[in-house]
Design a protein around this motif. Structure first.
Motif, PDB file in Angstrom:
ATOM      1  N   PRO A   1       0.834  -1.216   0.000  1.00 59.56           N
ATOM      2  CA  PRO A   1       0.000   0.000   0.000  1.00 59.56           C
ATOM      3  C   PRO A   1       0.864   1.259   0.000  1.00 59.56           C
ATOM      4  O   PRO A   1       2.033   1.223   0.429  1.00 59.56           O
ATOM      5  N   PRO A   2       0.350   2.377  -0.473  1.00 60.73           N
ATOM      6  CA  PRO A   2       1.107   3.635  -0.459  1.00 60.73           C
ATOM      7  C   PRO A   2       1.495   4.027   0.959  1.00 60.73           C
ATOM      8  O   PRO A   2       0.814   3.673   1.930  1.00 60.73           O
ATOM      9  N   ASP A   3       2.577   4.770   1.073  1.00 57.96           N
ATOM     10  CA  ASP A   3       3.089   5.161   2.385  1.00 57.96           C
ATOM     11  C   ASP A   3       2.064   5.970   3.185  1.00 57.96           C
ATOM     12  O   ASP A   3       2.014   5.873   4.417  1.00 57.96           O
ATOM     13  N   ALA A   4       1.254   6.768   2.512  1.00 59.53           N
ATOM     14  CA  ALA A   4       0.326   7.658   3.211  1.00 59.53           C
ATOM     15  C   ALA A   4      -0.727   6.891   4.007  1.00 59.53           C
ATOM     16  O   ALA A   4      -1.279   7.416   4.983  1.00 59.53           O
ATOM     17  N   ILE A   5      -1.044   5.667   3.581  1.00 58.07           N
ATOM     18  CA  ILE A   5      -2.090   4.906   4.287  1.00 58.07           C
ATOM     19  C   ILE A   5      -1.545   3.592   4.839  1.00 58.07           C
ATOM     20  O   ILE A   5      -2.307   2.705   5.224  1.00 58.07           O
ATOM     21  N   LYS A   6      -0.242   3.490   4.896  1.00 57.50           N
ATOM     22  CA  LYS A   6       0.384   2.227   5.296  1.00 57.50           C
ATOM     23  C   LYS A   6      -0.048   1.786   6.685  1.00 57.50           C
ATOM     24  O   LYS A   6      -0.192   0.590   6.967  1.00 57.50           O
ATOM     25  N   GLU A   7      -0.265   2.744   7.578  1.00 55.65           N
ATOM     26  CA  GLU A   7      -0.599   2.417   8.963  1.00 55.65           C
ATOM     27  C   GLU A   7      -2.110   2.349   9.201  1.00 55.65           C
ATOM     28  O   GLU A   7      -2.548   2.174  10.337  1.00 55.65           O
TER      29      GLU A   7
END
Length: 893
Positions: A145-151
């Motif tokens: 997943p993209p870094d912006a929504i990884k968490e």
């Protein structure tokens, strides 16, 4: 849709079927409706914009043509899932959802963002790294997943399983291979094979081959009759009579040629043709995506003997009483036009519940339409009640018919393009003469023999929006004498010394006339995709373009097809010009023999006159940057004014230091020639070089021709101040366009490109004398009043003079402490009092002019609403323009 008008002339012979086809079912009676011999000549010059302007009519809205709208849709549908490379880390991929489509462009959103659209992004299906769901697993690629929504989620695998369950995935063949990015219309190529339902028997089919595909309108030829075109059919690809090869066998229907051609071949010849076509279809199957938009037939409620009203399809000028004569199944029935004669002529139509042209009884009476009585009817006035009693038949109930009052936005006098019902190969300019419910009456223009208005349903697939033929490179039969009307009213811009060629288009050698050749499928790839082009309004706009209008343009255009993007940019540039006709002429001269170009028609409108010219536009992305620079050089503006380069604060070309006069040295290609004043000796001949004067401080001037002609001679002071300071640019502008001085715009307020005239009314000079007597003259006016010296300057002196002028110019720039958009009336009055227009400050107070209103003021407005003379109005507009320029520089972004 790509405009390929240069093909139209060469297609005339192949598009119109010959009159020898006579009464064939495909072509009908050609002679009755065919165009005259001159129509092809008119067609070469027919233009919809001009025709609509001359007739005062409007075009039917594109959204009214449901079948055309569907044909333009992408094969990709919103909601489909696919795998796409991560923008931040191209080595990894993630699943994305298609939000919407625009041609070959897809708007995507990474799964996991939910309803958050802030991270949505566009990509070109032809160039982007897109793959079907499951591709990463098969090719050992990382799905991350993209870094912006990884968490956002702890278990992304579980999230994907839940998100993909029941979802539609993008077909692999549309993301990879030869079909990549194509829409359904493009998938139908010449020689594609389709099954065609018989016109009378719904259970009988025969295979047809695609001879031509015109924007989804297919010219079909029965297999086995390849040597003749007399029985060709024209159908839109969405027609329910068309099915994929194999459909007939799956449903256990008959595969036989139609009755009217059966006798043309022997049984063995038909059998051989069928076997060959089935083998070819198996080897090269037509993708099923072609049929994804075909509507499912609903069940009908008709029974044999029911009465109704129907458009006579053999003569679509009449609505007649008709009867249901046969019911095949719950989908199909046969409707026959009533004929009471002893030997009736049987006119039957295969219909279904949603067939066009069938109506409930009394429809004509309720809509004020004439109902043609059956042939052989004895009564004077037809009456449905008497007729039903005479026949002993019941009326078909209203629930049997589709919505009979849905007009889809068509109204009387609208223009469109329509198929000639007696010659389906011909498409004509058509006018809507009447709309009743869901039926329209059309008048076809340009026909040799006058014909009655024919009736068509609003959802007919034989009508098209204006420009459809041109966009699909198909011949359109234009109205008679269209060219003569246009020549009388339109001023055509042509480059000097350009001779009109008398050689027909088809005779011109191909290497001398580079014409875009459509590939077999009509699609484009990344080579023809133009990058995003930026309109950098901070850059120098040059002598042709109005900086104020440039600032109002969108920040960028594209990405998209090169020709379309560049044509849009050039159209915006033309509309932002002081003199659109002059800019249009300059654009005609931009060319390079090395370019892969396409000729496009651009137009400019001014004061009721339309200027039209053909401009060469590059087709490939690798030539876009060079094309933009060439155009900018021709318009003497900054090379980055519109280009693939986004200029943030400071232009790499340092264009902000250039004035219009100096800017001609910017490219280092030509110098300005300063003509000596009349009555003086030419210093060039005596060896003394007259120095190039710096252009006067820029001021707004918008003097109409009638006002300029009333100006009186200046006094001696006025002559000394300005008479010898005329610019060559101004002289060029006066003689270089069709409109000359009358082309000056009333609404211009930008000072970066306008010039001060060499004459001024005496009262303006008097006003200046009285207001300037008590204060020292500005540096600008003092510098402008200096006379040129007869001796020549040294290079060092010239450089020093230029530097001083630049320094003084920078000192005079207005620096605003606050955004003018936020100024109150008091702030505006305070500013005006600080200028040489202080006596006018009370007018601003009385008129309640705040900052927003100030920025909207133009010279005509100032003169009319404030009742000012020309001189004070010009001075006031100069001060307003200083605010505008400062606003653009400090606050526009």
């Amino acid at each position: 849709m790509e405009t390929r008008a240069s093909f139209i002339a060469t297609m005339q012979e192949t598009q119109h079927l010959s009159p020898e086809k006579g009464q064939s079912p495909a072509n009908g009676n050609v002679e009755q409706f065919d165009s005259d011999e001159g129509s092809s000549i008119e067609d070469a010059d027919f233009n919809w914009d001009e025709f609509l302007e001359e007739t005062g009519a409007s075009a039917a809205p594109h959204t009214s043509f449901k079948h055309v709208e569907i044909s333009l849709q992408s094969s990709f549908q919103p909601g489909m899932k696919l795998e796409v490379a991560n923008k931040s880390n191209p080595d990894t991929y993630w699943v994305a959802t298609i939000i919407t489509t625009c041609g070959q462009l897809l708007l995507l959103r990474y799964c996991g963002y939910g309803d958050d659209r802030r991270a949505d992004f566009w990509c070109d299906v032809m160039t982007a790294d897109l793959h079907p769901v499951g591709w990463c697993t098969q090719n050992n690629k990382v799905l991350m997943p993209p870094d912006a929504i990884k968490e956002k989620y702890m278990d992304w695998t579980e999230f994907l399983i839940h998100d993909l369950t029941g979802a539609r995935t993008a077909p692999a063949n549309l993301l990879e291979g030869p079909l990549r990015g194509k829409n359904p219309v493009d998938l139908i190529t010449v020689d594609s094979l389709i099954e065609l339902q018989d016109s009378q028997n719904p259970f009988q089919y025969w295979i047809v081959s695609v001879v031509e595909n015109v924007g989804g309108r297919l010219r079909l030829r029965y297999v086995g009759l390849e040597e003749t075109e007399s029985y060709d059919q024209w159908l839109f690809y969405l027609d329910c009579r068309l099915r994929p090869v194999g459909w007939c066998q799956e449903n256990k229907y008959r595969m036989d040629p139609p009755a009217d051609i059966y006798s043309l071949k022997t049984i063995s010849e038909w059998k051989c043709a069928l076997e060959k076509s089935l083998n070819d279809a198996a080897n090269f199957p037509l993708p099923m995506e072609v049929f994804k938009d075909h509507a499912d037939l609903r069940n009908h409620f008709f029974t044999v003997g029911m009465k109704l009203e129907a458009v006579n399809m053999r003569e679509p000028f009449h609505i007649c009483p008709a009867s249901v004569t046969k019911v095949f199944n719950n989908h199909y029935l046969q409707v026959t036009i009533d004929d009471l004669r002893p030997e009736p002529s049987k006119i039957s139509m295969l219909c279904h519940a949603d067939s066009l042209g069938i109506l409930p009884i009394q429809w004509c009476l309720k809509n004020g339409v004439n109902l043609t009585p059956p042939k052989g009817y004895s009564g004077q006035d037809f009456d449905w009640a008497d007729y039903q009693k005479q026949c002993g038949a019941e009326a078909a109930p209203h629930l049997c018919f589709r919505n009979t009052s849905f007009s889809r936005g068509f109204t009387k006098n609208m223009k469109l393009e329509a198929v000639n019902p007696k010659n389906p190969a011909e498409i004509c300019v058509a006018s809507i003469t009447s709309v009743k419910g869901r039926l329209m009456w059309l008048h076809l223009e340009g026909l040799q023999m006058p014909s009655p208005e024919y009736i068509v349903d609003v959802e007919s697939m034989d009508i098209f929006p204006v420009g459809w033929c041109e966009a699909n490179a198909y011949n359109l039969t234009p109205p008679h004498k269209a060219v003569l009307r246009r020549k009388r009213r339109i001023a055509v811009v042509q480059p000097e010394k350009q001779l009109l060629s008398t050689v027909p288009v088809e005779k011109i050698p191909h290497d001398l006339c580079p014409v875009p050749q459509p590939d077999a499928t009509g699609t484009i790839n990344g080579r023809y995709c133009c990058p995003q082009l930026y309109i950098n309004h901070r850059c120098f706009s040059g002598p042709y373009l109005n900086k104020g209008r440039i600032a109002e343009l969108p920040q960028s255009v594209g990405p998209g097809k090169c020709v379309l993007v560049l044509k849009e940019v050039l159209s915006m540039v033309i509309n932002a010009a002081y003199k659109p006709g002059s800019v249009l002429r300059e654009l005609q001269l931009v060319e390079d023999p090395q370019w892969n170009f396409q000729e496009e028609t651009l137009k400019a409108k001014y004061r009721g006159k339309t200027y039209r010219a053909t401009v060469k536009i590059v087709r490939t992305s690798d030539q876009v940057a060079d094309f933009c620079r060439r155009v900018c050089a021709k318009l003497e503006c900054c090379p980055n004014l519109f280009s693939p380069v986004l200029v943030a604060e400071v232009c790499p070309e340092n264009c902000s230091i250039h004035t219009k006069t100096k800017y001609t040295y910017y490219y280092g290609k030509r110098k300005k020639i300063i003509k000596p004043p009349i009555g003086e000796n030419n210093n060039m001949k005596s060896g003394h070089v007259k120095p190039a004067r710096r252009r006067k401080r820029r001021k707004s001037i918008f003097v109409q021709k009638k006002r300029r002609s009333s100006a009186v001679d200046l006094n001696a002071a006025g002559s000394a101040e300005e008479s010898e300071d005329d610019e060559p640019d101004a002289m060029e502008d006066e003689t270089g366009s069709e409109e000359t001085s009358s082309e000056l715009r009333d609404d211009q307020t930008d000072t970066s490109s306008a010039e001060v005239p060499s004459t001024r009314p005496r009262r303006a000079v008097t006003l200046r004398s009285s207001t300037e007597s008590d204060r020292p003259p500005p540096t600008e006016r003092a510098r402008r009043s200096r006379r040129p010296q007869p001796h020549s300057y040294s290079e060092a002196e010239k450089c020093t003079q230029v530097k001083e002028e630049i320094k003084q110019e920078e000192e005079e720039k207005l620096i605003l402490d606050s955004n003018p958009l936020e100024w109150t009336v008091t702030d505006v009055v305070r500013f005006i009092k600080l200028t040489d227009c202080a006596p006018l400050a009370k007018i601003f107070q009385e008129q309640d002019i705040d900052g927003q209103a100030l920025l909207l003021l133009t010279l005509p407005t100032v003169q009319e609403c404030m009742e000012l003379k020309l001189g004070p109005a010009i001075k006031l507009c100069h001060q307003i323009e200083r605010v505008k320029v400062a606003f653009y520089a400090q606050y526009a972004n």
